[in-house]
Design an enzyme around this catalytic site. Structure first.
Site, PDB file in Angstrom:
ATOM      1  N   CYS A 132      14.167  18.973 -12.261  1.00  0.00           N
ATOM      2  CA  CYS A 132      13.004  19.283 -12.122  1.00  0.00           C
ATOM      3  C   CYS A 132      12.035  18.296 -12.738  1.00  0.00           C
ATOM      4  O   CYS A 132      12.564  17.384 -13.497  1.00  0.00           O
ATOM      5  CB  CYS A 132      12.486  20.523 -12.666  1.00  0.00           C
ATOM      6  SG  CYS A 132      12.617  21.160 -13.979  1.00  0.00           S
TER       7      CYS A 132
ATOM      8  N   ASP B 219      -7.193 -16.267   2.970  1.00  0.00           N
ATOM      9  CA  ASP B 219      -7.316 -17.653   2.734  1.00  0.00           C
ATOM     10  C   ASP B 219      -7.012 -18.211   4.312  1.00  0.00           C
ATOM     11  O   ASP B 219      -6.204 -17.733   5.089  1.00  0.00           O
ATOM     12  CB  ASP B 219      -6.266 -18.188   1.901  1.00  0.00           C
ATOM     13  CG  ASP B 219      -6.297 -19.594   1.390  1.00  0.00           C
ATOM     14  OD1 ASP B 219      -7.191 -20.088   1.223  1.00  0.00           O
ATOM     15  OD2 ASP B 219      -5.329 -20.426   1.611  1.00  0.00           O
TER      16      ASP B 219
ATOM     17  N   CYS C 164      12.429  18.067 -16.405  1.00  0.00           N
ATOM     18  CA  CYS C 164      13.359  17.279 -16.937  1.00  0.00           C
ATOM     19  C   CYS C 164      12.949  15.896 -17.181  1.00  0.00           C
ATOM     20  O   CYS C 164      13.122  15.186 -18.111  1.00  0.00           O
ATOM     21  CB  CYS C 164      14.668  17.297 -16.281  1.00  0.00           C
ATOM     22  SG  CYS C 164      15.316  19.075 -15.785  1.00  0.00           S
TER      23      CYS C 164
ATOM     24  N   ASP D   2      -4.189 -19.915  -4.876  1.00  0.00           N
ATOM     25  CA  ASP D   2      -4.439 -18.878  -4.711  1.00  0.00           C
ATOM     26  C   ASP D   2      -3.926 -17.927  -6.011  1.00  0.00           C
ATOM     27  O   ASP D   2      -4.521 -16.703  -5.734  1.00  0.00           O
ATOM     28  CB  ASP D   2      -3.960 -18.359  -3.375  1.00  0.00           C
ATOM     29  CG  ASP D   2      -4.348 -19.033  -2.093  1.00  0.00           C
ATOM     30  OD1 ASP D   2      -5.797 -19.399  -2.382  1.00  0.00           O
ATOM     31  OD2 ASP D   2      -3.548 -19.233  -1.268  1.00  0.00           O
TER      32      ASP D   2
ATOM     33  N   ASP E   8      -1.290 -18.022  -0.030  1.00  0.00           N
ATOM     34  CA  ASP E   8       0.084 -18.395   0.182  1.00  0.00           C
ATOM     35  C   ASP E   8       0.234 -19.617  -0.879  1.00  0.00           C
ATOM     36  O   ASP E   8       1.527 -19.945  -0.938  1.00  0.00           O
ATOM     37  CB  ASP E   8       0.539 -18.753   1.437  1.00  0.00           C
ATOM     38  CG  ASP E   8      -0.089 -20.116   1.970  1.00  0.00           C
ATOM     39  OD1 ASP E   8      -1.296 -20.266   1.405  1.00  0.00           O
ATOM     40  OD2 ASP E   8       0.407 -21.002   2.691  1.00  0.00           O
TER      41      ASP E   8
END
Length: 749
Positions: free
Chosen positions: A13, A432, A16, A635, A631
């Site tokens: 649970c 971009d 725990c 960036d 990419d």
């Protein structure tokens, strides 16, 4: 800084989870720890040496749990262990169920005297029922006592304690009444047997545990599938001979022959031949991709039609597949911010429940109707059983598990649970242009020459200079020159001028290539060509100005075509109420043409790489939750500044390392998939938490007898056991609905 995963045994649970986290965090060298109830794993980050690993194991064992380090090689063993646990639960439930049915039949005369005349006397004998019930308590139900002992020994409490207290109270009262009926009834205790309550509760909770274990197994299938994708052998060429070797023996630089229908064993580059390759299992892209010489291939993908020879570039834990498995594992082991709230509540939950149950017992014992003791005992047991916080602990991690795995199945890799949660808040997406909206593979469209220059000479000069560049526009010019079989010369020197272009020394002459601003900076007269340059830009082409020895030489225009799904992706993002913004270092006219074509109203042109992060910050200051999609290496600062960073998987490793989400396909529509998946996952988490909290908020007062004075309603402890078991299973089953999540299908243009 190392990251180590541990398998944790014995957690049931949310409380725990909280105790294990607290204990591990106190070990020297540990920076952070995330414990996941759904995977039964702990992800520990810090200065983790072999000694720290031993200390972590010892600290976890001290509070009654087990811990064992997990390596990638042990994932399969862990899966088998979970299977064994499920079988053990099924066995214990089956035994308990058979005995419980007998106890229920034998208890009928004690519950309904007029209805129980058909039950044989020996079957309803209290001593016989005591033996059967004791067996259920101490054999199938022994796990609750064993775990309670460990927990109480560490001066804490969890759901095992609640179950053990509830069932033991019913069993102990019944046993005492069976063994000493005279003295107890004389003392005012009513003759009442709870054997049916004890066995039914134990059996129902075991059933709930079993269903929960099976359902949790279904939430974690993607990693197993990914691990099974790995090729077992590779056909390696060594000393002129083809050898079938285990994939573990493949080395970087090995030449590998891949035949039709075979899995590509490792990552590498095609050096001979060509074929179509099915990459769907890693990228989610259903259409096979053509591969020819110099193209990269990914390990575990399937070669479809032709044979080819490849050179291994990444093997073992460095392959793309191994990285994906690590990323999914890390994401599942991480903790969403919303889970912190649950952890705080669960830390106080069990002690509060015990206190409420005890208070209810005292109140009804003093003020309850006759027999007040039985009434008080019933509410005490019902509260303890109904309040087990299993559903609370499972609500968030199961949804995170399924969400991250659905992403992995569809080429959307999510870095961690926090990223998955944060993504649903995004209201602005920055794209971009080059390589994100466009294909990133531009081509030369126009060559305009100044007086004294020919097209061939201009193209040869610029292509020679660009051989030292990695910019996509420069690569397009080099490619065009090679296609025309022009003879290129390597420049003596080369320097990139950020935001403007480049300069180089070529055969003793200074050559500059770049935008209109570079010409202005160099003081080069280009007015007679501006109208033509602007016209090219308005067509979505990028005009590159060239000068040699301070004299204007001409313009080469390059166009980068849109990705097929760019328009549809922008349309769907806007349909979700998300503003789409485009950033580009390109000139204003080209940027405007591209933005208009894809349907973007807001864009910024001629943005220097360093200014992208500043622009993201500006939007954030407007109160926007920004996702940056890029990419390239330029960036990375903007990706780091954004609330959520999304890297196109076809881009650089730097961008992917910085990003919260990586899109393996490299298409724009995957952005929509990622954001929709985040929203669906968060919706599932809130549903789960609403059920778990609502269940306890509503049923604990009912169990305490709050409705009895008004409606005469009192919750039977057996119904409490059934409801408790159902709550955990329902949370997991609700989460499994997320497996039906469908990716977005682009409409190609």
């Amino acid at each position: 800084m190392a990251k180590v995963r541990f398998g944790i045994e014995g957690m049931h649970c949310a409380s725990c989870v909280n105790r294990v986290e607290k204990k591990i965090s106190k070990v020297d060298g540990v920076e952070s720890v995330n414990v996941n109830l759904a995977t039964h794993q702990a992800q520990v980050t810090g200065d983790i040496t072999d000694q720290q690993v031993n200390d972590i194991i010892a600290s976890v064992e001290k509070i009654g749990f087990g811990a064992k380090p997990i390596t990638d090689e042990k994932e399969e063993d862990l899966s088998k262990k979970q299977e064994v646990e499920s079988k053990k639960l099924l066995r214990d439930f089956s035994i308990a169920a058979v005995v419980t049915i007998i106890v229920l039949i034998g208890s009928i005369p004690h519950m309904m005297h007029t209805w129980g005349t058909w039950v044989p006397g020996w079957l309803s004998n209290p001593f016989f029922l005591l033996v059967l019930t004791t067996y259920v308590q101490l054999v199938p139900g022994w796990r609750f006592y064993k775990n309670s002992y460990k927990v109480l020994k560490s001066k804490s409490a969890d759901m095992n304690v609640l179950v053990a207290m509830g069932t033991t109270s019913a069993w102990a009262y019944s046993a005492a009444m069976t063994l000493f009926p005279g003295p107890l009834t004389s003392a005012g205790f009513p003759y009442q047997l709870y054997y049916d309550v004890t066995t039914v509760i134990t059996t129902l909770i075991l059933l709930g545990r079993y269903f929960e274990a099976k359902a949790k197994g279904q939430t974690s299938t993607a990693i197993k599938k990914l691990m099974n994708l790995q090729a077992k052998t590779a056909r390696v060429v060594r000393d002129g001979k083809e050898l079938d070797l285990p994939v573990e023996d493949v080395r970087v630089g090995d030449h590998i022959v891949v035949r039709p229908g075979e899995r590509i064993p490792v990552d590498g580059t095609v050096i001979k031949g060509s074929s179509s390759v099915d990459e769907s299992m890693l990228t989610g892209e259903s259409v096979p991709v053509m591969k020819k010489e110099a193209d990269s291939v990914i390990g575990a993908t399937i070669n479809k039609t032709g044979s080819f020879t490849m050179e291994a570039s990444k093997v073992g834990k460095d392959t793309t597949l191994a990285g994906i498995i690590r990323m999914v594992n890390d994401a599942q082991g991480s903790k969403a911010p919303i889970q912190r709230m649950v952890d705080v509540i669960s830390a106080y939950f069990v002690p509060t429940v015990v206190a409420l149950a005890s208070l209810s017992f005292l109140v009804w014992l003093i003020f309850g109707p006759d027999p007040s003791f039985i009434f008080a005992l019933t509410t005490f047991i019902a509260i303890l059983i109904i309040a087990c916080p299993c559903a609370l602990g499972l609500a968030t991690p199961t949804a995170i598990m399924v969400g991250t795995e659905k992403g992995a199945e569809n080429g959307v890799l999510i870095k961690d649970a926090s990223s998955l949660e944060q993504a649903h808040k995004v209201d602005t997406v920055i794209l971009d242009k080059t390589g994100t909206i466009t294909k990133g593979r531009p081509a030369v469209t126009d060559v305009l020459t100044a007086s004294g220059w020919t097209e061939e000479r201009l193209l040869t000069t610029v292509a020679s200079v660009e051989t030292a560049s990695e910019h996509p526009l420069g690569e397009a010019i080099v490619r065009q020159a090679k296609e025309q079989q022009l003879s290129l010369t390597e420049p003596e020197s080369f320097q990139s001028i950020t935001g403007f272009g480049l300069e180089a020394q070529l055969e003793g002459k200074r050559v500059v290539v770049g935008n209109e601003r570079l010409m202005e900076r160099e003081g080069i007269e280009v007015r007679s060509f501006l109208d033509q340059a602007h016209s090219l830009a308005e067509q979505g082409k990028t005009p590159m100005f060239i000068a040699s020895e301070g004299t204007f030489a001409g313009i080469i225009a390059v166009a980068d075509p849109l990705k097929d799904d760019a328009k549809e992706a922008v349309r769907q993002l806007q349909g979700m109420g998300i503003e789409v913004v485009m950033l580009t270092g390109d000139n204003q006219r080209t940027a405007a043409a591209i933005a208009k074509e894809v349907g973007i109203a807001r864009f910024e042109a001629e943005v220097l790489p360093g200014d992208k992060a500043a622009y993201v910050k500006t939007l954030q200051e407007e109160g926007k939750q920004v996702a940056m999609v890029g990419d390239g290496i330029n960036d990375a600062p903007a990706l780091a500044q954004a609330n959520i960073s999304i890297a196109i998987g076809t881009g650089t490793d730097v961008a992917m390392e910085t990003a919260n989400i990586t899109l393996m396909r490299g298409d724009v529509i995957s952005i929509v998939t990622a954001l929709r998946l985040s929203k669906s996952t968060m919706r599932m988490i809130w549903q789960n938490l609403g059920w778990a909290f609502g269940y306890n908020i509503i049923l604990i007062p009912v169990a305490a007898g709050l409705l009895y004075p008004f409606f005469g309603l009192l919750l039977n402890p057996m119904l409490a056991g059934a409801a408790m078991a159902f709550s955990s299973v329902s949370v997991v089953l609700n989460t499994l609905r997320l497996k039906k999540f469908k990716t977005v299908s682009p409409v190609t243009t």
